[in-house]
Every structure is written in C-alpha cells, then in structure tokens.
Design a protein around this motif. Structure first.
Motif, PDB file in Angstrom:
ATOM      1  N   LEU A  47       0.881  -1.172   0.000  1.00 19.39           N
ATOM      2  CA  LEU A  47       0.000   0.000   0.000  1.00 19.39           C
ATOM      3  C   LEU A  47       0.911   1.212   0.000  1.00 19.39           C
ATOM      4  O   LEU A  47       1.545   1.528   1.011  1.00 19.39           O
ATOM      5  CB  LEU A  47      -0.908   0.003   1.232  1.00 19.39           C
ATOM      6  N   MET A  90      -1.488  -1.296  -4.212  1.00 20.05           N
ATOM      7  CA  MET A  90      -2.466  -0.226  -4.303  1.00 20.05           C
ATOM      8  C   MET A  90      -1.760   1.086  -3.985  1.00 20.05           C
ATOM      9  O   MET A  90      -1.020   1.185  -3.001  1.00 20.05           O
ATOM     10  CB  MET A  90      -3.633  -0.444  -3.341  1.00 20.05           C
ATOM     11  N   VAL A 106      -2.426   5.071  -3.195  1.00 21.21           N
ATOM     12  CA  VAL A 106      -3.397   6.104  -2.831  1.00 21.21           C
ATOM     13  C   VAL A 106      -2.691   7.441  -2.977  1.00 21.21           C
ATOM     14  O   VAL A 106      -1.677   7.688  -2.323  1.00 21.21           O
ATOM     15  CB  VAL A 106      -3.918   5.921  -1.387  1.00 21.21           C
ATOM     16  N   GLU A 130      -3.028  -0.812  -8.768  1.00 23.20           N
ATOM     17  CA  GLU A 130      -4.305  -0.100  -8.802  1.00 23.20           C
ATOM     18  C   GLU A 130      -4.139   1.252  -8.120  1.00 23.20           C
ATOM     19  O   GLU A 130      -3.530   1.347  -7.054  1.00 23.20           O
ATOM     20  CB  GLU A 130      -5.391  -0.914  -8.085  1.00 23.20           C
ATOM     21  N   VAL A 155      -5.846   4.647  -6.429  1.00 20.31           N
ATOM     22  CA  VAL A 155      -7.004   5.271  -5.796  1.00 20.31           C
ATOM     23  C   VAL A 155      -6.706   6.754  -5.674  1.00 20.31           C
ATOM     24  O   VAL A 155      -5.745   7.160  -5.018  1.00 20.31           O
ATOM     25  CB  VAL A 155      -7.281   4.673  -4.407  1.00 20.31           C
ATOM     26  N   THR A 202      -7.501  10.582  -4.466  1.00 21.64           N
ATOM     27  CA  THR A 202      -8.198  11.290  -3.394  1.00 21.64           C
ATOM     28  C   THR A 202      -8.345  12.759  -3.770  1.00 21.64           C
ATOM     29  O   THR A 202      -7.890  13.184  -4.835  1.00 21.64           O
ATOM     30  CB  THR A 202      -7.426  11.172  -2.065  1.00 21.64           C
ATOM     31  N   GLU A 222      -9.694   6.859   2.388  1.00 17.27           N
ATOM     32  CA  GLU A 222      -9.268   6.089   1.214  1.00 17.27           C
ATOM     33  C   GLU A 222      -8.113   5.139   1.543  1.00 17.27           C
ATOM     34  O   GLU A 222      -8.039   4.028   1.020  1.00 17.27           O
ATOM     35  CB  GLU A 222      -8.854   7.031   0.083  1.00 17.27           C
ATOM     36  N   GLU A 231      -9.635   2.213   3.603  1.00 15.59           N
ATOM     37  CA  GLU A 231     -10.396   1.305   2.746  1.00 15.59           C
ATOM     38  C   GLU A 231      -9.481   0.513   1.810  1.00 15.59           C
ATOM     39  O   GLU A 231      -9.746  -0.663   1.532  1.00 15.59           O
ATOM     40  CB  GLU A 231     -11.417   2.100   1.936  1.00 15.59           C
ATOM     41  N   SER A 232      -8.406   1.143   1.341  1.00 13.41           N
ATOM     42  CA  SER A 232      -7.458   0.441   0.478  1.00 13.41           C
ATOM     43  C   SER A 232      -6.752  -0.674   1.235  1.00 13.41           C
ATOM     44  O   SER A 232      -6.520  -1.759   0.692  1.00 13.41           O
ATOM     45  CB  SER A 232      -6.427   1.424  -0.088  1.00 13.41           C
ATOM     46  N   GLN A 273      -9.104  -3.582   1.378  1.00 12.10           N
ATOM     47  CA  GLN A 273      -9.158  -4.278   0.092  1.00 12.10           C
ATOM     48  C   GLN A 273      -7.963  -5.208  -0.086  1.00 12.10           C
ATOM     49  O   GLN A 273      -8.100  -6.343  -0.565  1.00 12.10           O
ATOM     50  CB  GLN A 273      -9.216  -3.279  -1.059  1.00 12.10           C
ATOM     51  N   LEU A 274      -6.791  -4.734   0.302  1.00 11.96           N
ATOM     52  CA  LEU A 274      -5.584  -5.547   0.142  1.00 11.96           C
ATOM     53  C   LEU A 274      -5.650  -6.802   0.997  1.00 11.96           C
ATOM     54  O   LEU A 274      -5.171  -7.861   0.580  1.00 11.96           O
ATOM     55  CB  LEU A 274      -4.340  -4.728   0.518  1.00 11.96           C
TER      56      LEU A 274
END
Length: 283
Positions: free
Chosen positions: A171, A229, A231, A255, A257, A259, A272, A275-276, A279-280
């Motif tokens: 992340l 991911m 962000v 991916e 995301v 903001t 965000e 939430e990321s 998801q991971l």
C-alpha cells in the motif's frame, strides 16, 4: 535532504537561489573538505517531525540496533504483521490512526523511525540508509504479510531486495516513484552547487556501495508480481501524481485510488487509505 531544499519549487528567477549557487561553489573551491562536511549536514539532515496524532493505547516501543544507530520500533495489535514505513522528515506518529485501524482488523502494525527521524538515533538520512534500515527491521521480525509506505519510504521499499518484501502486497501512499529525477531537480532548483552535491553523493555511494544511478523505483514496481495499491492526491505538490497514474496503466498488478484535497501528508489518515488497506487484506 533538508526540507528547505527538498520541498522548494521556485519557478522563476530568485536572487536568493543565485546567491546560494555562488556561495556553495566558492566554498567548495576554497575549502573542499569543509564544504562537503557542511553540505552533508544541510542536505542529509531531516527535520524531526513533531507528533500531531494521539498515541494509541497499547502501543509498544522497542529498539533495534542498526549501522545508523538505535532505531525505535512501534508495535500495535496482534496477528500477522504489516510493516509501516514513513518518508523523509516523517515519523511513525503520522501513521497512528492507520496503525489503530490495522490492529482493529486483526493484524499487527509494526512501524519504525528511520535514523535521524522521530525517536531513533542518528543524524543523517538518505535512500541507501533507508534501504539498509528496512532490511535490518525485516531481519528482526517474523513473517511480514504486507507493507504500507509513504513518500520516500515507498522508494526505499521498492529498492530493497529483501526476500520478505518480494511477494507481499504493498500500500503506497503518495509515493515518490521518480526519486532520482525528483532529487536532482530539487537540488537544481535550490541553486545549490551541483558539483558540491555530487561530492556529497559520492561519499554516500562509497559508504553504502550503492550507486545513485542504480535507483529505479518505477521499474522495480513494474517488475513486481504482487498486488500494489497506490493512494495519491492529484494536488500533491511533492510526489508526482501522473507517475502513479502511469504505473497503474502499465501494470495489471497496480491499482490507483485518487483522493481529493489531502495533499502529501494529510492523506495518510484519509478514509481512502483505510479502505485500500481493507481491500488488500481481502485479495
């Protein structure tokens, strides 16, 4: 490098910048060793970030010895370990809200302050030292199931060749993925003598056996085959958002995301990011 240089982005002629250029070039010419020593203190000394977030209840501190001195680690929660790494002039305290969230999801959040940052010993910081510290921390703990990294910490994670990092999800929060380009441009914009800067870098390269031209976080990210991911805020003035977009478009493993209105630092405790992380852990 120093915040005054690293985060300085003038777009027009500056008398101050010109004076910096003249004075640092002259210093290097007349007193080379002293100039390099002085430049090292200016360029490689991070600012000690003041704690702005409340310390989570149950946070455990420990010490890990490293070549840069004693590094302070912070642990919260129980369960599989997610390693957390801050960026230049940052500290673990920036991640306290996320560490609480990670612990609430049934994981252990393990973070640490790099040398010269937070509560750790040391004065100087740079990417080779960051990579070295990451490897020391990885050696000191059991299995790592994921990594969260901010800013320059993202570049350090991608540069590390430690086996525990290669197949875990990442992340990356507001990552500096064009580290070398960003560094050179920042020094150039500041007006600092590039010849003197290169002399400082040469000492770091020799000490760590880490050639500057070897640094390539973008390629390392594209070479990974583990989910990542990112962000990132398009309004980030420190880390280039368009490069995060490019990485996501070039790799099916990445991916992005996006903001809004968080900038480079406040994004770390954004919804965000939380939430990321969720998801991971579900992939």
């Amino acid at each position: 490098m120093s915040n005054k240089i690293y985060f300085n982005t003038p777009s027009r002629f500056s008398l101050k910048r010109s004076l910096v250029n003249v004075s640092t070039r002259l210093h290097h010419t007349l007193a080379r060793k002293h100039a390099i020593k002085t430049a090292k203190k200016l360029l490689l000394t991070p600012a000690r970030l003041k704690v702005k977030n409340l310390e989570p209840k149950g946070l455990q501190r420990s010490i890990v010895n490293s070549p840069q001195g004693k590094l302070t680690t912070y642990k919260l929660g129980t369960g599989p370990t997610w390693l957390i790494t801050h960026g230049w002039s940052g500290s673990t305290s920036q991640f306290y809200p996320l560490m609480e969230h990670i612990a609430q999801q049934g994981f252990t959040a393990l973070a640490f302050d790099y040398a010269g940052h937070g509560e750790s010993e040391g004065q100087f910081g740079h990417l080779p030292a960051f990579v070295d510290a990451l490897d020391v921390i990885a050696d000191s703990c059991d299995e790592i199931v994921g990594i969260v990294a901010h800013s320059m910490g993202s570049a350090a994670v991608l540069e590390s060749k430690h086996q525990k990092f290669q197949s875990v999800p990442l992340l990356l929060v507001a990552p500096v993925l064009n580290y070398l380009e960003n560094l050179m441009q920042a020094v150039h914009r500041s007006g600092f003598s590039m010849k003197l800067f290169n002399a400082v870098i040469a000492e770091v390269e020799q000490e760590y056996q880490y050639p500057l031209q070897r640094i390539n976080p973008q390629q390392h990210l594209l070479d990974r085959q583990a989910f990542t991911m990112i962000v990132h805020d398009p309004e980030d003035k420190i880390a280039n958002f368009s490069i995060s977009e490019e990485m996501a478009s070039q790799s099916s493993w990445v991916e992005l995301v996006s903001t809004a209105s968080y900038g480079h630092s406040r994004i770390m405790k954004s919804q965000e990011v939380m939430e990321s992380f969720n998801q991971l852990t579900q992939k």
